[in-house]
Enzyme design. Structure first.
Site, PDB file in Angstrom:
ATOM      1  N   THR A 184       0.811  -1.219   0.000  1.00  0.00           N
ATOM      2  CA  THR A 184       0.000   0.000   0.000  1.00  0.00           C
ATOM      3  C   THR A 184       0.848   1.274   0.000  1.00  0.00           C
ATOM      4  OG1 THR A 184      -1.638  -1.291   1.235  1.00  0.00           O
ATOM      5  CG2 THR A 184      -2.038   1.058   1.077  1.00  0.00           C
TER       6      THR A 184
ATOM      7  N   THR B  88      -3.738   1.036  -3.111  1.00  0.00           N
ATOM      8  CA  THR B  88      -3.063  -0.247  -2.898  1.00  0.00           C
ATOM      9  C   THR B  88      -3.288  -1.233  -4.037  1.00  0.00           C
ATOM     10  OG1 THR B  88      -2.798  -2.070  -1.297  1.00  0.00           O
ATOM     11  CG2 THR B  88      -5.025  -1.246  -1.656  1.00  0.00           C
TER      12      THR B  88
ATOM     13  N   GLY C 136      -0.559  -2.701   5.639  1.00  0.00           N
ATOM     14  CA  GLY C 136      -1.504  -3.780   5.893  1.00  0.00           C
ATOM     15  C   GLY C 136      -2.341  -3.492   7.132  1.00  0.00           C
TER      16      GLY C 136
END
Length: 559
Positions: free
Chosen positions: A379, A397, A466
């Site tokens: 991301t 992302t 994440g």
């Protein structure tokens, strides 16, 4: 020859010497790559809005940061209108194709391993960033649509230098690419991952960008490029899965209401589901608000202990209740209800860790079982503010490094469907974040805008990482609001997370040095590699100031 050597040296050191902070009376941008930040600044200098700058950065990152984000993936955007004060959000999260079923990531009724699931076709969700871009540009753009594409097209056509971060990502995935010659053809040179400073050109991606710039978003979701996406997924060398032109044509970005809550004298706003970012952050802030975190200070083990306790309680609720609101009844109001958070906070002791961190029962919650989902630490994030006071905070992302490892028309395709919980049921009950056709997987992306006591924007921030994204943003908010730090210093604070029954602290930091004191409170503490990639803009007495995480190659640039 000497000129070529000097140019190469300049390319190598640029990410290390470019400014990580910048101030201006006008606009400011911050992104995880200097080339993307420059694309955003170019739009501001051309008279563009914060939205124009953010979209140009998103497109440029598609070229120079393919391991993390791009138009082959999706994103979430939060927008503040400088004239009206209105807060709005756009959901450009990827969606599962029509052929997706709850058992997509199971074999003989058992969940697949992530290693077996993420490569190839069945992890690819319908990309959302171009529809998000069109929606944002329609509402808040000033420059012509095609103008926003120009920096990204130049980078793809003329080439760009491989940074250390990109090179390390290439080395990491190199053993996986034997079955993926298309992506290897773009990013490998002389039979191995492109070296730091090597030039990458991507003419196929440049053509895609030109076509979408000329003809609008339908050129992405239909025609030759839509067919290329469908073919790459359906005929993938691993895990081929149906994805049709009808799937692509049906995708729409969605305007959703922002989720906001108060913390001390500030108002914190972010994305609602399918993002879990705002709700989880507001839960943690609500749980620690009764403690004098400011007095304790950033060097206090007790302060970090309290943050860690709130974190684990909030994540327990996240795993049980959050999912796509178009498919699941999410008790949004209940999760951030003040009385509910007071009850959750009462579980936290300054003197002792909880032995077990279980989900609570917020008002309006339906009976449900918790099940862990598994986002990977990829991301990117970028922020922009313009001279009129419009602010954009966007996270984008493709999920894990290089997404599914598939490419179509030169772009990396995401593996976002692995953000679904692989097991569709637990204890005989359906899991909130299970795979379903048309559904958007739960995300931890946390684009955030904060309003000060005067009602004006004081901070816009977000991160990569994440499921750790939420905590990276959380600790930065505490740094700014409670510890009165500049955004750059707040982002540089140690990172904290949890896993394997242990509190995880960023190794080699001041928090690592607090391990003995934290362990005396009853929970194992482990030093771990917890990288982050935060970007922010903040309002100061002298104007706007941008900042980038010192752990990243990111920079902030002033208009």
């Amino acid at each position: 020859m000497i000129v070529r050597i000097l140019l190469l040296l300049a390319l190598l050191i640029a990410p290390l010497t470019a400014p990580t902070a910048a101030s201006a009376a006008g606009g400011v941008v911050s992104a995880a790559d200097p080339r993307a930040a420059e694309a955003g600044r170019e739009m501001l200098r051309a008279g563009g809005s914060a939205t124009d700058a953010a979209m140009a950065m998103m497109l440029a990152l598609s070229v120079v940061e393919p391991q993390s984000s791009g138009i082959g993936g999706g994103g979430l955007l939060v927008h503040h209108d400088g004239k009206t004060g209105a807060i709005a959000t756009i959901d450009g999260r990827e969606a599962a194709p029509a052929a997706a079923t709850p058992g997509r990531f199971t074999v003989d009724g058992q969940p697949m391993s992530y290693r077996d699931a993420f490569q190839g076709g069945h992890s690819v969700g319908i990309p959302g960033n171009i529809r998000l871009m069109a929606d944002a540009h329609r509402q808040w753009g000033k420059l012509p649509w095609a103008r926003l594409f120009e920096p990204a097209i130049r980078l793809a056509d003329q080439g760009y230098a491989v940074t250390p971060r990109l090179h390390n990502a290439l080395k990491m995935v190199a053993p996986l690419w034997d079955a993926f010659p298309d992506i290897r053809a773009i990013y490998w040179q002389d039979g191995k991952p492109a070296a730091v400073g090597a030039t990458i050109r991507n003419p196929a991606l440049a053509k895609l960008l030109r076509d979408v710039a000329a003809s609008g978003p339908d050129a992405f979701y239909a025609g030759e490029h839509g067919a290329a996406i469908a073919a790459a997924v359906t005929a993938a060398p691993r895990n081929p899965a149906p994805l049709t032109l009808a799937d692509l044509a049906s995708y729409q970005a969605k305007d959703r209401p922002a989720v906001c809550g108060n913390y001390r004298r500030y108002r914190v706003c972010g994305m609602g589901p399918p993002s879990s970012g705002a709700t989880t952050i507001l839960q943690m802030l609500g749980m620690i608000e009764r403690f004098d975190i400011g007095r304790l200070g950033k060097d206090s083990p007790e302060a970090w202990h309290l943050i860690g306790e709130a974190m684990q309680l909030a994540y327990a609720d996240r795993e049980k209740y959050l999912g796509d609101v178009d498919f699941v009844a999410v008790p949004l109001a209940g999760l951030v209800d003040r009385d509910y958070l007071a009850r959750r906070s009462a579980l936290i002791s300054p003197a002792r860790s909880l032995a077990v961190y279980e989900a609570g029962t917020p008002p309006g919650a339906e009976p449900r079982t918790a099940a862990i989902s598994g986002e990977r630490a990829g991301t990117t994030h970028f922020v922009a503010v313009d001279g009129a006071g419009d602010v954009v905070s966007m996270t984008s992302t493709v999920e894990g490094p290089f997404g599914s490892q598939l490419v179509a028309s030169g772009m990396v395709l995401n593996n976002e469907l692995t953000d679904f919980t692989f097991a569709p049921e637990k204890d005989g009950a359906p899991v909130a974040n299970r795979v379903e056709a048309g559904k958007r997987p739960l995300s931890s992306m946390s684009p955030t805008i904060v309003y000060g006591p005067d009602g004006k924007v004081v901070l816009a921030i977000g991160s990569a990482g994440g499921k750790r994204i939420i905590m990276h943003v959380m600790k930065a908010l505490v740094g700014v609001i409670d510890w009165k730090l500049p955004a750059a210093d707040a982002m540089a604070l140690p990172n904290i997370y949890f896993g394997g029954g242990s509190l995880l602290v960023e190794q080699g930091t001041s928090l690592d040095a607090m391990r003995p004191a934290l362990e005396r409170l009853g929970q194992p503490v482990t030093a771990a590699d917890l990288p982050s990639k935060l970007n922010a803009v903040e309002r100061t007495a002298k104007g706007w100031r941008g900042a980038a995480d010192p752990r990243s190659e990111g920079v902030a640039l002033a208009e």
